[in-house]
Scaffold this active site. Structure first.
Site, PDB file in Angstrom:
ATOM      1  N   GLY A 119      -2.129  18.965  10.403  1.00 50.41           N
ATOM      2  CA  GLY A 119      -2.700  17.694  10.661  1.00 50.41           C
ATOM      3  C   GLY A 119      -2.181  16.843  11.776  1.00 50.41           C
ATOM      4  CG  ASP A 120       1.715  16.720  12.965  1.00 51.81           C
ATOM      5  OD1 ASP A 120       1.670  15.882  12.306  1.00 51.81           O
ATOM      6  OD2 ASP A 120       3.141  17.237  12.980  1.00 51.81           O
ATOM      7  CE  LYS A 138      -3.010   1.536   5.153  1.00 50.59           C
ATOM      8  NZ  LYS A 138      -2.727   0.272   4.650  1.00 50.59           N
ATOM      9  CB  SER A 160      -2.862   3.418   9.695  1.00 49.98           C
ATOM     10  OG  SER A 160      -2.102   4.669  10.291  1.00 49.98           O
ATOM     11  CG  PHE A 207       7.483  19.434  11.812  1.00 48.57           C
ATOM     12  CD1 PHE A 207       8.387  20.412  11.403  1.00 48.57           C
ATOM     13  CD2 PHE A 207       7.565  18.134  11.365  1.00 48.57           C
ATOM     14  CE1 PHE A 207       9.379  20.307  10.265  1.00 48.57           C
ATOM     15  CE2 PHE A 207       8.630  17.912  10.350  1.00 48.57           C
ATOM     16  CZ  PHE A 207       9.231  18.837   9.755  1.00 48.57           C
ATOM     17  CB  ALA A 258      -0.954  -0.130   1.306  1.00 45.84           C
ATOM     18  NE  ARG A 262       1.823  11.565  16.279  1.00 48.65           N
ATOM     19  CZ  ARG A 262       1.272  12.567  16.517  1.00 48.65           C
ATOM     20  NH1 ARG A 262       1.356  13.283  17.852  1.00 48.65           N
ATOM     21  NH2 ARG A 262       1.150  13.707  15.750  1.00 48.65           N
ATOM     22  CE1 TYR A 318      -1.423   4.970   4.992  1.00 48.05           C
ATOM     23  CE2 TYR A 318      -1.732   5.939   6.910  1.00 48.05           C
ATOM     24  CZ  TYR A 318      -1.301   5.145   6.050  1.00 48.05           C
ATOM     25  OH  TYR A 318      -0.760   3.961   6.817  1.00 48.05           O
TER      26      TYR A 318
HETATM   27  N1  UFG Z   1       8.352  15.407  13.662  1.00 45.09           N
HETATM   28  C1  UFG Z   1       9.122  16.704  14.042  1.00 45.09           C
HETATM   29  N2  UFG Z   1      10.118  16.644  13.286  1.00 45.09           N
HETATM   30  C2  UFG Z   1      10.657  15.799  12.235  1.00 45.09           C
HETATM   31  C3  UFG Z   1       9.773  14.784  11.819  1.00 45.09           C
HETATM   32  C4  UFG Z   1       8.547  14.740  12.683  1.00 45.09           C
HETATM   33  O1  UFG Z   1       8.790  17.214  15.025  1.00 45.09           O
HETATM   34  O2  UFG Z   1      11.586  16.000  11.432  1.00 45.09           O
HETATM   35  C5  UFG Z   1       7.178  15.444  14.448  1.00 45.09           C
HETATM   36  C6  UFG Z   1       5.743  15.258  13.742  1.00 45.09           C
HETATM   37  O3  UFG Z   1       5.270  16.573  13.612  1.00 45.09           O
HETATM   38  C7  UFG Z   1       5.031  14.408  14.802  1.00 45.09           C
HETATM   39  C8  UFG Z   1       5.794  13.385  15.255  1.00 45.09           C
HETATM   40  O4  UFG Z   1       7.222  13.952  15.048  1.00 45.09           O
HETATM   41  O5  UFG Z   1       4.346  15.212  15.923  1.00 45.09           O
HETATM   42  C9  UFG Z   1       5.877  12.205  14.483  1.00 45.09           C
HETATM   43  O6  UFG Z   1       5.829  12.556  13.143  1.00 45.09           O
HETATM   44  P1  UFG Z   1       5.877  11.141  12.126  1.00 45.09           P
HETATM   45  O7  UFG Z   1       5.842  11.761  10.795  1.00 45.09           O
HETATM   46  O8  UFG Z   1       7.098  10.335  12.385  1.00 45.09           O
HETATM   47  O9  UFG Z   1       4.612  10.280  12.445  1.00 45.09           O
HETATM   48  P2  UFG Z   1       3.159  10.796  12.473  1.00 45.09           P
HETATM   49  O10 UFG Z   1       2.492  10.441  13.873  1.00 45.09           O
HETATM   50  O11 UFG Z   1       2.846  12.022  11.868  1.00 45.09           O
HETATM   51  O12 UFG Z   1       2.395   9.706  11.491  1.00 45.09           O
HETATM   52  C10 UFG Z   1       2.485   8.197  11.772  1.00 45.09           C
HETATM   53  C11 UFG Z   1       2.518   7.421  10.472  1.00 45.09           C
HETATM   54  C12 UFG Z   1       1.314   7.870   9.455  1.00 45.09           C
HETATM   55  C13 UFG Z   1       0.190   7.814  10.174  1.00 45.09           C
HETATM   56  C14 UFG Z   1       0.053   8.649  11.254  1.00 45.09           C
HETATM   57  C15 UFG Z   1      -1.318   8.656  12.037  1.00 45.09           C
HETATM   58  O13 UFG Z   1       3.628   7.667   9.826  1.00 45.09           O
HETATM   59  O14 UFG Z   1       1.559   6.867   8.581  1.00 45.09           O
HETATM   60  O15 UFG Z   1       0.899   8.334  12.242  1.00 45.09           O
HETATM   61  O16 UFG Z   1      -1.441   7.496  12.713  1.00 45.09           O
HETATM   62  F1  UFG Z   1      -0.987   8.277   9.214  1.00 45.09           F
END
Ligand code: UFG
Length: 326
Positions: free
Chosen positions: A283-284, A147, A119, A206, A77, A219, A143
């Site tokens: 979207g975070d 799912k 997910s 971020f 996927a 997380r 995305y």
């Molecule tokens: N972040 C930073 N700096 C970076 C990268 C990420 O501060 O350089 C932060 C993001 O803003 C977020 C956290 O780290 O707050 C985690 O970010 P990730 O991108 O690692 O993961 P996400 O929680 O955004 O996304 C994950 C999966 C997605 C899924 C999402 C929701 O990667 O596939 O969880 O379940 F959609």
């Protein structure tokens, strides 16, 4: 008897392939090799195939018949949130049509065990301390929608013809079970921090003004090897039960903030990880942490590793790769 692992040449898939091989199962990997690599799957047969292609159902049926396939672990996927916002139709084609082809082929040949990569993205921005499987799913991007639709399709097939399936809602996957199976993509926090450090740059946070203890997003980080073990536990569960509970969070129940993750990377690597703070990313959710009770109760699975093991293994895998730091 064989098991098909679609997307088995990818990051998580390759871990599951290796665990299945370690316990003596015959594994067939179906992968379009767009992001996966065939050298990650040991001696498993690799069938190069895009599960969303027009002839995919027919080709899957042929492989299933030839190899006596009884179960499928379906990873193949697309998984980039931003890309899904740009190309929604393609995400539905890849993720929903791809799954539909797999399920249709399974029905045609009578293979009835399926593990589906879902997910935590199905939950969207839930305003709860711990997300349970009963927290209403409200995805906020294509995305996550694909799912959730996948889970619905599976539930419908369970009712229609007796498909036995488990959908695993992954939280934040990181680390490596073996140094050569590290995450090859630079799309998530841990590899993004390591990538910046490898370039001699500072990590980026971020947003540090969220309503969380240190202001950065929280997380639930899950070790990829623990996640892989959850797939085997789910497969075994399908063998035992006729109508299993079909949706499980895969997380630890413990949250870690972006700052805590970066600090752990500094501790393990000995590097200066002083970070720059950038704008919030759209979207975070401030906090997304799993309740891992259902999977413990029903499958008897619990994460064995915490953040220190996740980061240590990610670091070891990074250092075993082409962009070693120091
Ligand atoms: N972040 C930073 N700096 C970076 C990268 C990420 O501060 O350089 C932060 C993001 O803003 C977020 C956290 O780290 O707050 C985690 O970010 P990730 O991108 O690692 O993961 P996400 O929680 O955004 O996304 C994950 C999966 C997605 C899924 C999402 C929701 O990667 O596939 O969880 O379940 F959609």
């Amino acid at each position: 008897m064989s098991i098909i692992v679609t997307g088995g040449a990818g990051y998580i898939g390759a871990h599951v392939v290796r665990l299945l091989q370690e316990r003596g199962e015959d594994v067939v990997v179906v992968d379009d090799l767009s992001t996966g690599r065939a050298d990650r799957v040991g001696d498993a047969t690799v069938v190069e195939l895009d599960v969303a292609a027009g002839d995919a159902q027919e080709r899957l049926e042929r492989v299933m018949r030839e190899r006596g396939v009884t179960g499928v672990v379906h990873f193949a996927a697309r998984k980039q949130v931003g890309e899904s916002v740009q190309r929604p139709a393609w995400y539905y084609q890849q993720n929903v049509t791809g799954l539909a082809n797999v399920v249709a082929a399974m029905e045609a040949v009578g293979a009835d065990r399926l593990i589906f990569s879902s997910s935590a993205a199905v939950y969207g921005m839930p305003d709860v301390e711990l997300v349970t499987e009963d927290t209403p799913p409200r995805p906020i991007n294509p995305y996550g929608e694909t799912k959730l639709v996948g889970e619905w399709l599976i539930a419908d097939a369970q009712r229609a013809w007796g498909l036995r399936a488990a959908s695993l809602r992954y939280f934040n996957v990181a680390g490596a079970g073996w140094p050569e199976l590290g995450d090859p993509a630079i799309l998530n926090l841990v590899p993004m921090v390591l990538d910046r450090l490898a370039r001699g740059e500072r990590p980026t946070i971020f947003g540090d003004d969220y309503p969380t203890p240190d202001g950065t997003c929280v997380r639930d980080y899950i070790h990829v090897l623990d996640l892989a073990h959850a797939h085997l536990a789910a497969l075994d569960h399908l063998d035992r039960d006729e109508r299993p509970a079909s949706v499980f969070n895969v997380g630890t129940g413990q949250g870690a903030s972006v700052r805590e993750v970066i600090e752990e990377i500094g501790r393990v690597s000995g590097l200066d990880v002083t970070a720059d703070v950038a704008e919030r990313r759209a979207g975070d959710p401030p906090r997304l942490v799993a309740s891992a009770d259902r999977i413990a109760e029903v499958l008897g699975w619990r994460a064995a590793n915490g953040l220190p093991e996740i980061i240590a293994s990610a670091w070891e895998a990074w250092q075993a790769g082409p962009r070693r730091i120091g």
